[in-house]
Design a protein around this motif. Structure first.
Motif, PDB file in Angstrom:
ATOM      1  N   THR A   1      -1.338   3.555  -6.046  1.00 20.57           N
ATOM      2  CA  THR A   1       0.050   3.546  -5.560  1.00 20.57           C
ATOM      3  C   THR A   1       0.132   3.485  -4.032  1.00 20.57           C
ATOM      4  O   THR A   1       1.031   2.857  -3.476  1.00 20.57           O
ATOM      5  CB  THR A   1       0.807   4.790  -6.054  1.00 20.57           C
ATOM      6  N   GLY A   2      -0.814   4.123  -3.338  1.00 17.97           N
ATOM      7  CA  GLY A   2      -0.766   4.206  -1.876  1.00 17.97           C
ATOM      8  C   GLY A   2      -1.037   2.900  -1.164  1.00 17.97           C
ATOM      9  O   GLY A   2      -0.851   2.811   0.057  1.00 17.97           O
ATOM     10  N   PHE A   3      -1.437   1.867  -1.889  1.00 16.27           N
ATOM     11  CA  PHE A   3      -1.710   0.578  -1.224  1.00 16.27           C
ATOM     12  C   PHE A   3      -0.419  -0.121  -0.811  1.00 16.27           C
ATOM     13  O   PHE A   3      -0.443  -1.016   0.024  1.00 16.27           O
ATOM     14  CB  PHE A   3      -2.506  -0.353  -2.135  1.00 16.27           C
ATOM     15  N   ALA A   4       0.696   0.247  -1.445  1.00 20.37           N
ATOM     16  CA  ALA A   4       1.986  -0.355  -1.087  1.00 20.37           C
ATOM     17  C   ALA A   4       2.731   0.636  -0.202  1.00 20.37           C
ATOM     18  O   ALA A   4       2.763   1.831  -0.483  1.00 20.37           O
ATOM     19  CB  ALA A   4       2.791  -0.647  -2.341  1.00 20.37           C
ATOM     20  N   ASP A   5       3.314   0.128   0.885  1.00 27.22           N
ATOM     21  CA  ASP A   5       3.987   1.001   1.845  1.00 27.22           C
ATOM     22  C   ASP A   5       5.461   1.144   1.464  1.00 27.22           C
ATOM     23  O   ASP A   5       6.249   0.228   1.659  1.00 27.22           O
ATOM     24  CB  ASP A   5       3.846   0.400   3.254  1.00 27.22           C
ATOM     25  N   GLU A   6       5.816   2.325   0.914  1.00 27.02           N
ATOM     26  CA  GLU A   6       7.203   2.581   0.471  1.00 27.02           C
ATOM     27  C   GLU A   6       8.183   2.433   1.632  1.00 27.02           C
ATOM     28  O   GLU A   6       9.316   1.994   1.455  1.00 27.02           O
ATOM     29  CB  GLU A   6       7.318   4.015  -0.101  1.00 27.02           C
TER      30      GLU A   6
END
Ligand SMILES: NC(=O)C1=CN([C@@H]2O[C@H](COP(=O)(O)OP(=O)(O)OC[C@H]3O[C@@H](n4cnc5c(N)ncnc54)[C@H](O)[C@@H]3O)[C@@H](O)[C@H]2O)[C@@H](O)CC1
Ligand SMILES: [K+]
Length: 294
Positions: free
Chosen positions: A221-226
């Protein structure tokens, strides 16, 4: 939960570190897939990606100068991530690549899958040493000496820490991350760039900025920057997903993920033989992930 997409538009759900731990647990406890088998698949695919990126050595194609044999330095930690890196060293050397490994600890401190992979290497006559054991001719300290060593390599593999990061990297591991960052040699990170939290993408301390990340089984999940419209984080670089042999029934049993849910609904009558999760790999054992949606 971010959903990643391959170049052909195939959607792949992402997982947090805890969800990935659960996938591992179900794979081992319910399906009897061994951790060592998954490590082998990870390490072998990692070696294949490194080979693609560094070209072929003299002894394979017989058309290049002897000093053109690609040199790869694998920096490995003591957990599952390090185990994959150590395994890749064996596969690289088997194919004629000049691969050597440096650990963030003494080899005698390794146990579990990393210990096993290390023993396979040493019993095959391959030296495995701690980065702190290097005696540089110029007397430089670990950090500086390592940076020089990495600068002379064709490629660096970062297998220090994966989704098991706990707090800011410290000690020799942090020095090794600093050395990677100080060298301009291309870096392939295994599973997660070391120092980046797999679930949130936060970097509590020093962290690797990878040119390529070969992540295992599912993207994290952390690979995409919210905070940035779900863009892929630059520190991940080119994002590749490796097949480590987990059968779809494991994902179904774990029961996570919007894509899995959505396909579940379409296939409400699916039996365990007609699993809703669809492997994105096609004929290969890795695939590139190019963008993300919510
Ligand atoms: N199914 C899977 O997902 C598989 C995962 N594997 C790999 O195993 C990894 C997970 O293995 P582990 O749970 O052993 O965890 P990791 O290997 O990610 O991390 C644990 C290691 O990092 C060190 N560490 C953690 N935080 C640190 C800090 N702040 N400073 C310095 N050192 C630190 C620990 O001492 C330990 O040696 C995955 O990322 C992946 O690379 C593969 O080996 C096989 C299968
Ligand atoms: K890593």
């Amino acid at each position: 939960m971010p959903v990643f997409r391959t170049e052909s538009g195939h959607e792949v759900p992402s997982v947090t570190a805890d969800e990935m731990r659960e996938v591992d647990r179900v794979a081992v406890d319910c399906v009897e897939l061994g951790m060592l088998q998954m490590v082998e698949n990870a390490g072998r695919t990692l070696a294949g990606i490194v080979r693609r990126k560094t070209g072929e050595p003299t002894q394979i194609v017989g058309r290049r100068e002897a000093d053109a044999t690609p040199t790869v330095i694998v920096l490995a930690g003591g957990g599952g991530n390090g185990a994959g890196g150590l395994c890749a060293v064996r596969h690289l050397r088997n194919h004629g690549w000049s691969a050597r490994t440096l650990l963030d600890r003494d080899p005698t401190d390794l146990s579990g899958p990393a210990g096993r992979q290390c023993r396979i290497l040493t019993k095959s006559g391959v030296a495995v040493t701690a980065a702190t054991d290097r005696h540089d001719a110029d007397g430089s300290d670990t950090d500086t000496g390592l940076t020089h060593l990495l600068a002379d390599a064709d490629l660096v593999v970062d297998a220090l820490i994966g989704y098991g990061l706990s707090g800011p990297p410290h000690g020799t591991t942090a020095e090794m991350i600093d050395a990677i960052e100080a060298s301009e040699t291309p870096v392939v990170s295994l599973d997660v760039p070391s120092g980046l939290q797999a679930t949130t993408g936060e970097t509590p301390g020093v962290a690797v900025s990878a040119d390529t990340t070969l992540t295992l089984a599912l993207p994290k999940t952390g690979f995409a920057d919210e905070a940035d419209d779900l863009d892929l984080r630059p520190a991940v670089g080119d994002l590749l997903l490796a097949d480590i042999g987990i059968p779809p029934v494991v994902y179904r049993r774990v029961g996570f993920g919007a894509v899995v849910d959505r396909v579940e609904k379409e296939d409400a009558d699916a039996t365990d033989d007609q699993i809703p999760y669809r492997q994105p790999f096609g004929a290969r054992n890795w695939v590139r992930l190019v963008d993300v949606r919510r």
